[in-house]
Design an enzyme around this catalytic site. Sequence first.
Site, PDB file in Angstrom:
ATOM      1  N   SER A   1     -41.113 -27.937  -7.632  1.00  0.00           N
ATOM      2  CA  SER A   1     -41.011 -29.425  -7.574  1.00  0.00           C
ATOM      3  C   SER A   1     -42.023 -29.720  -6.598  1.00  0.00           C
ATOM      4  CB  SER A   1     -39.720 -29.917  -7.487  1.00  0.00           C
ATOM      5  OG  SER A   1     -40.138 -31.499  -7.627  1.00  0.00           O
TER       6      SER A   1
ATOM      7  N   ASP B   1     -56.347 -25.866  -5.593  1.00  0.00           N
ATOM      8  CA  ASP B   1     -57.274 -26.533  -6.375  1.00  0.00           C
ATOM      9  C   ASP B   1     -58.465 -26.806  -5.148  1.00  0.00           C
ATOM     10  OD1 ASP B   1     -55.691 -26.198  -8.551  1.00  0.00           O
ATOM     11  OD2 ASP B   1     -55.709 -28.180  -9.019  1.00  0.00           O
TER      12      ASP B   1
ATOM     13  N   LYS C   1     -41.275 -26.392 -11.960  1.00  0.00           N
ATOM     14  CA  LYS C   1     -40.692 -27.476 -12.026  1.00  0.00           C
ATOM     15  C   LYS C   1     -41.816 -28.480 -12.014  1.00  0.00           C
ATOM     16  CE  LYS C   1     -37.003 -30.642 -11.093  1.00  0.00           C
ATOM     17  NZ  LYS C   1     -37.948 -31.698 -10.877  1.00  0.00           N
TER      18      LYS C   1
END
Length: 431
Positions: free
Chosen positions: A297, A308, A322
Amino acid sequence: MKLFSRVPLAAALLGCTLGLSAPALAEEVVESEQKALPLTELRMFADVFDRIKQAYVEPVDDRQLLEDAIRGMLTGLDPHSAYLEAEAFESLQIHTTGEFGGLGIEVGLEDGFIRVIAPIDDTPAQRAGVRAGDLIIKLDDTPVQGMDLNEAVDMMRGEVGTTIRLTIMRDGRDQPLELDIVRDVIKVASVRHELLEPGYGYLRISQFQAHTGEDLIAAIRKMQQDDVLKGLVLDLRNNPGGVLQAAVEVGNAFLDEGLIVYTEGRLPNSELRFSASEETVAPDTPLVVLINGGSASASEIVAGALQDHQRAVIMGTDSFGKGSVQTVLPLGEDRAIKLTTARYFTPNGRSIQAQGIKPDLRVDDARLTRIEGGSRIKERDLAGHLENGTKGDVTETAEQSSDLSARDFQLYEALNLLKAMQILQRSQSSG
């Protein structure tokens, strides 16, 4: 008290929360779904309800049946949507705020008894003399042998100012020790920090709570005051998630521009975008993030954003996967539903749901065993060897502080990577 038990990870996940009100949600669903209700199924529901009322072996309360029906509706959606009764709703609020009335003990279950893992610093338990390794055998007059861990935790929590007696067995004592402890407000710190070696900092986030972002910034600034930081390790292993805003604040601490995370759902107000601000506490410090199968999460939001943007090296094993957002919708004063309302995506548009974050460098949890090579003769052992010739004192290379490689191999590898990055940075600067 902080709960430590080996329960399935999916059952322990808190998920991220968004601020949607129940009336607004219902209104938007009505507007977007102009479909007739399935009358056949509704008649079937009423028929089943009536048959249970008439034929079940014992009388059943109408309210209990309806609550069970609500619970079943949510359970059938996905593993993270749930009906929160009063106790579960209160527990969720405790986890997200990190504040509750209790003793301040980390505990686990061992051979049917409650074992103290550690008393939390500056809490009633520590002040009363509770020690790591103590075995709790009674709470007040109630024996704990065979008691469920959650039940024991509930007994130790309670109203601030009330007293509970712990009967403890301790190594080195023949007789049980009784301690009367007064409950107080316990604040569970979600951020822990230390210097692994001079210049190399360690940050551990156990769970994303309301104050995690500001606590992390304070920890970094404290380490920056102690020494010039050459590198940081951010440990997100076994972190089940928590508050979405806290994950955004943690990502923002290391990023000075760009998208951190965005969410997409069926409702307009579930589509959100969170971007980094120019103000950041550690924009250039080399960073390694540790993840594993217990990182979920909010942990995956942070790891995915830093990956990224190529801001950090992600190390460890694949995360849990998740990638959904849960909205907590209150139902009255003491009940709520936790409903999955959106998916979240990394800045590059990756959905983490059921896939997880894959580390840049895979390092499995392992134990490093040193191979004893025996003593070897060196130049300085030879008779008549030349002296070093270096003016001044010869500086010995400092040995690795403590037995980090034996205690935590993944953290040991993260520290080594930071050192390698520092060496490469120096060679590029001098070249």
